[in-house]
Design a protein around this motif. Structure first.
Motif, PDB file in Angstrom:
ATOM      1  N   PRO A 287       0.580  -1.093  -0.105  1.00 28.96           N
ATOM      2  CA  PRO A 287      -0.242  -0.389   0.183  1.00 28.96           C
ATOM      3  C   PRO A 287       0.644   1.309   0.249  1.00 28.96           C
ATOM      4  O   PRO A 287       0.097   2.304  -0.380  1.00 28.96           O
ATOM      5  CB  PRO A 287      -0.872   0.353   1.301  1.00 28.96           C
ATOM      6  CG  PRO A 287      -0.558  -1.170   2.187  1.00 28.96           C
ATOM      7  CD  PRO A 287       0.752  -2.418   1.505  1.00 28.96           C
ATOM      8  N   VAL A 288       1.756   1.130   0.275  1.00 37.10           N
ATOM      9  CA  VAL A 288       2.882   2.549   0.611  1.00 37.10           C
ATOM     10  C   VAL A 288       3.640   2.261  -0.859  1.00 37.10           C
ATOM     11  O   VAL A 288       3.613   4.294  -1.205  1.00 37.10           O
ATOM     12  CB  VAL A 288       4.246   2.099   1.428  1.00 37.10           C
ATOM     13  CG1 VAL A 288       5.177   3.327   1.586  1.00 37.10           C
ATOM     14  CG2 VAL A 288       3.621   1.856   3.062  1.00 37.10           C
ATOM     15  N   LEU A 289       4.028   1.955  -1.453  1.00 35.86           N
ATOM     16  CA  LEU A 289       4.057   1.920  -2.963  1.00 35.86           C
ATOM     17  C   LEU A 289       3.887   1.826  -4.358  1.00 35.86           C
ATOM     18  O   LEU A 289       3.651   2.550  -5.192  1.00 35.86           O
ATOM     19  CB  LEU A 289       5.120   0.661  -3.419  1.00 35.86           C
ATOM     20  CG  LEU A 289       6.180   1.069  -2.361  1.00 35.86           C
ATOM     21  CD1 LEU A 289       7.524  -0.392  -3.425  1.00 35.86           C
ATOM     22  CD2 LEU A 289       7.347   2.267  -2.678  1.00 35.86           C
ATOM     23  N   GLY A 290       1.913   1.356  -3.612  1.00 35.13           N
ATOM     24  CA  GLY A 290       1.033   0.951  -4.947  1.00 35.13           C
ATOM     25  C   GLY A 290       0.526   0.245  -5.767  1.00 35.13           C
ATOM     26  O   GLY A 290       0.667   0.364  -6.497  1.00 35.13           O
ATOM     27  N   TYR A 291       2.528  -0.950  -5.450  1.00 35.48           N
ATOM     28  CA  TYR A 291       2.147  -2.031  -6.257  1.00 35.48           C
ATOM     29  C   TYR A 291       1.150  -2.932  -6.147  1.00 35.48           C
ATOM     30  O   TYR A 291       1.849  -3.933  -4.951  1.00 35.48           O
ATOM     31  CB  TYR A 291       3.486  -2.021  -6.060  1.00 35.48           C
ATOM     32  CG  TYR A 291       4.525  -1.341  -6.326  1.00 35.48           C
ATOM     33  CD1 TYR A 291       4.163   0.050  -7.203  1.00 35.48           C
ATOM     34  CD2 TYR A 291       5.896  -1.740  -6.121  1.00 35.48           C
ATOM     35  CE1 TYR A 291       5.028   0.224  -7.392  1.00 35.48           C
ATOM     36  CE2 TYR A 291       7.358  -0.735  -6.754  1.00 35.48           C
ATOM     37  CZ  TYR A 291       6.310   0.549  -7.342  1.00 35.48           C
ATOM     38  OH  TYR A 291       7.607   1.346  -7.642  1.00 35.48           O
ATOM     39  N   PHE A 292       0.887  -3.207  -6.767  1.00 36.45           N
ATOM     40  CA  PHE A 292      -0.100  -5.375  -6.620  1.00 36.45           C
ATOM     41  C   PHE A 292       0.885  -6.019  -7.530  1.00 36.45           C
ATOM     42  O   PHE A 292       0.840  -5.666  -8.871  1.00 36.45           O
ATOM     43  CB  PHE A 292      -1.282  -4.403  -6.742  1.00 36.45           C
ATOM     44  CG  PHE A 292      -2.320  -5.767  -7.442  1.00 36.45           C
ATOM     45  CD1 PHE A 292      -3.237  -6.061  -5.991  1.00 36.45           C
ATOM     46  CD2 PHE A 292      -2.527  -6.921  -8.204  1.00 36.45           C
ATOM     47  CE1 PHE A 292      -3.630  -7.303  -6.214  1.00 36.45           C
ATOM     48  CE2 PHE A 292      -3.587  -7.683  -8.717  1.00 36.45           C
ATOM     49  CZ  PHE A 292      -3.975  -8.090  -7.477  1.00 36.45           C
ATOM     50  N   CYS A 293       0.556  -7.412  -7.235  1.00 33.18           N
ATOM     51  CA  CYS A 293       0.951  -8.729  -8.085  1.00 33.18           C
ATOM     52  C   CYS A 293      -0.017  -9.265  -7.978  1.00 33.18           C
ATOM     53  O   CYS A 293      -0.204  -9.386  -6.364  1.00 33.18           O
ATOM     54  CB  CYS A 293       2.970  -8.787  -8.022  1.00 33.18           C
ATOM     55  SG  CYS A 293       4.022  -6.938  -8.500  1.00 33.18           S
ATOM     56  N   ALA A 294       0.581 -10.854  -8.606  1.00 29.01           N
ATOM     57  CA  ALA A 294      -0.290 -11.385  -8.616  1.00 29.01           C
ATOM     58  C   ALA A 294       1.258 -12.488  -9.424  1.00 29.01           C
ATOM     59  O   ALA A 294       0.999 -12.623 -10.449  1.00 29.01           O
ATOM     60  CB  ALA A 294      -1.447 -11.824  -8.750  1.00 29.01           C
ATOM     61  N   VAL A 295       0.846 -14.143  -9.239  1.00 33.60           N
ATOM     62  CA  VAL A 295       1.969 -15.002  -9.778  1.00 33.60           C
ATOM     63  C   VAL A 295       0.734 -16.025  -9.756  1.00 33.60           C
ATOM     64  O   VAL A 295       0.458 -16.558  -8.559  1.00 33.60           O
ATOM     65  CB  VAL A 295       2.750 -15.176  -9.445  1.00 33.60           C
ATOM     66  CG1 VAL A 295       3.560 -16.324  -9.735  1.00 33.60           C
ATOM     67  CG2 VAL A 295       3.703 -14.331 -10.083  1.00 33.60           C
ATOM     68  N   ALA A 296      -0.090 -17.131 -11.040  1.00 30.27           N
ATOM     69  CA  ALA A 296      -0.227 -18.357 -10.565  1.00 30.27           C
ATOM     70  C   ALA A 296       0.502 -19.915 -11.434  1.00 30.27           C
ATOM     71  O   ALA A 296       1.144 -18.875 -12.560  1.00 30.27           O
ATOM     72  CB  ALA A 296      -1.633 -17.675 -11.569  1.00 30.27           C
ATOM     73  N   THR A 297       0.936 -20.665 -11.207  1.00 27.16           N
ATOM     74  CA  THR A 297       1.334 -21.158 -11.805  1.00 27.16           C
ATOM     75  C   THR A 297       0.032 -22.815 -11.828  1.00 27.16           C
ATOM     76  O   THR A 297      -0.676 -22.475 -11.666  1.00 27.16           O
ATOM     77  CB  THR A 297       2.097 -22.118 -10.574  1.00 27.16           C
ATOM     78  OG1 THR A 297       3.066 -23.030 -11.257  1.00 27.16           O
ATOM     79  CG2 THR A 297       1.049 -22.620  -9.339  1.00 27.16           C
ATOM     80  N   GLY A 298       0.533 -23.688 -13.564  1.00 34.01           N
ATOM     81  CA  GLY A 298      -0.598 -24.724 -12.640  1.00 34.01           C
ATOM     82  C   GLY A 298      -1.774 -24.304 -14.311  1.00 34.01           C
ATOM     83  O   GLY A 298      -2.482 -25.017 -14.851  1.00 34.01           O
ATOM     84  N   LEU A 299      -1.429 -22.637 -14.882  1.00 36.13           N
ATOM     85  CA  LEU A 299      -2.741 -22.127 -15.820  1.00 36.13           C
ATOM     86  C   LEU A 299      -2.409 -22.236 -16.943  1.00 36.13           C
ATOM     87  O   LEU A 299      -3.710 -22.012 -18.112  1.00 36.13           O
ATOM     88  CB  LEU A 299      -2.748 -20.853 -15.118  1.00 36.13           C
ATOM     89  CG  LEU A 299      -3.459 -20.852 -13.542  1.00 36.13           C
ATOM     90  CD1 LEU A 299      -4.087 -19.290 -13.537  1.00 36.13           C
ATOM     91  CD2 LEU A 299      -5.240 -21.476 -13.639  1.00 36.13           C
TER      92      LEU A 299
END
Length: 302
Positions: A287-299
């Motif tokens: 929330p301080v930097l405002g970065y959102f990340c997601a990673v998925a495996t098996g897709l």
């Protein structure tokens, strides 16, 4: 693809492959509190001068240098964690071509390069470098960097290591997340036939506020569910808004709150992120930097 948030209610993110030819081979984690060699050696001869220098530098900004128990550079938390994980990867699959470290707090031993030490002491390791300016999302950037270095079907392997140290010799700014223990978590990429699956998909958006992060979580989950309607596991950082209605076949796990860079990865390790089976989705938000990340495996391929 990275998509910038235009307004608090407008977040659009699209999945991006992290090297479609890469395969996750293994995941590792290591906690120094359980290691038989947890004791550290005596300080280097010039440590008192380094302590004085750092104390003066921090005092100029109104902060105090608290100091740690004296230790040799080779005994710092980052170096020992990284070496444990690299040795484990070596014993598991053999050659490792490059290492990418990820951490949010500087190493406690100033003037010492863990990356240079690893390359110097590990035959066959071509490169090692670090990502350290992305907060809790640093490991996600490191995964993209490591995946981008893999060269098709050459069989190269890249090891991504996320690091947390439980004691720092300075006073952090207010609201700065500080780990409560020393922990390392690693993912090994590449080296196998990509047709076997196990690749990664990555989502990110910036800048994102709390409202945008909540929408981003819903969009990532909707994308995952459109690709695989079966069971999946969602691993969320402690500051990531949870989905409103994840569905009966989605298992939602929370990462521990006493870790920073390793929090979601240690939880994902237990969920079997590198094993064949149901998809695992890892989500983190700073929330301080405002970065959102997601990673998925098996897709990949779905």
């Amino acid at each position: 693809m990275t998509v910038t948030q235009q307004s608090p209610g407008d977040v659009r993110i699209l999945p991006e492959p992290i090297r479609t030819t890469a395969r996750i081979l293994r995941s590792f984690h290591h906690d120094l509190s359980t290691s038989p060699d947890a004791e550290v050696s005596e300080a280097p001869r010039l440590q008192s001068d380094v302590d004085e220098y750092l104390g003066d530098m921090l005092a100029a900004y109104g902060h105090a240098y608290q100091g740690l128990r004296s230790r040799e550079p080779s005994q710092t938390a980052y170096n020992r964690l990284a070496r444990h994980l690299l040795d484990e990867a070596h014993s598991s699959v053999g050659r490792i071509d490059r290492v990418v470290l990820a951490y949010a707090l500087p190493d406690s031993q100033q003037g010492y390069s863990v990356c240079a030490s690893m390359v110097h002491s590990s035959p066959g390791l071509a490169t090692a470098f670090a990502v350290s300016d992305q907060g809790v999302t640093s490991p996600f950037t490191a995964l993209r960097v490591a995946g981008g270095t893999l060269r098709g079907d050459s069989g190269e392997r890249a090891l991504v290591i996320a690091l947390d140290q439980g004691a720092i010799p300075w006073e952090p700014p207010p609201e700065t997340p500080v780990p409560g223990r020393d922990l390392g978590a690693a993912l090994l990429l590449g080296g196998e036939d990509p047709s076997r699956g196990g690749g990664l998909l990555h989502w990110q958006a910036t800048p994102v506020d709390a409202t945008g992060a909540a929408r981003a979580v819903e969009e990532v989950l909707a994308d995952v569910r459109s690709r695989t309607p079966g069971p999946c596991t969602l691993v969320l950082g402690c500051r990531v808004p949870g989905p409103t209605a994840p569905g009966p076949e989605v298992t939602v796990l929370r990462a521990p709150s006493d870790l920073v860079c390793t929090a979601v990865w240690s939880r994902a390790h237990g969920a079997g992120i590198a094993h064949d089976g149901d998809p695992v989705v890892v989500v983190e938000y700073d929330p301080v930097l405002g970065y959102f990340c997601a990673v998925a495996t098996g897709l990949e391929g779905q």
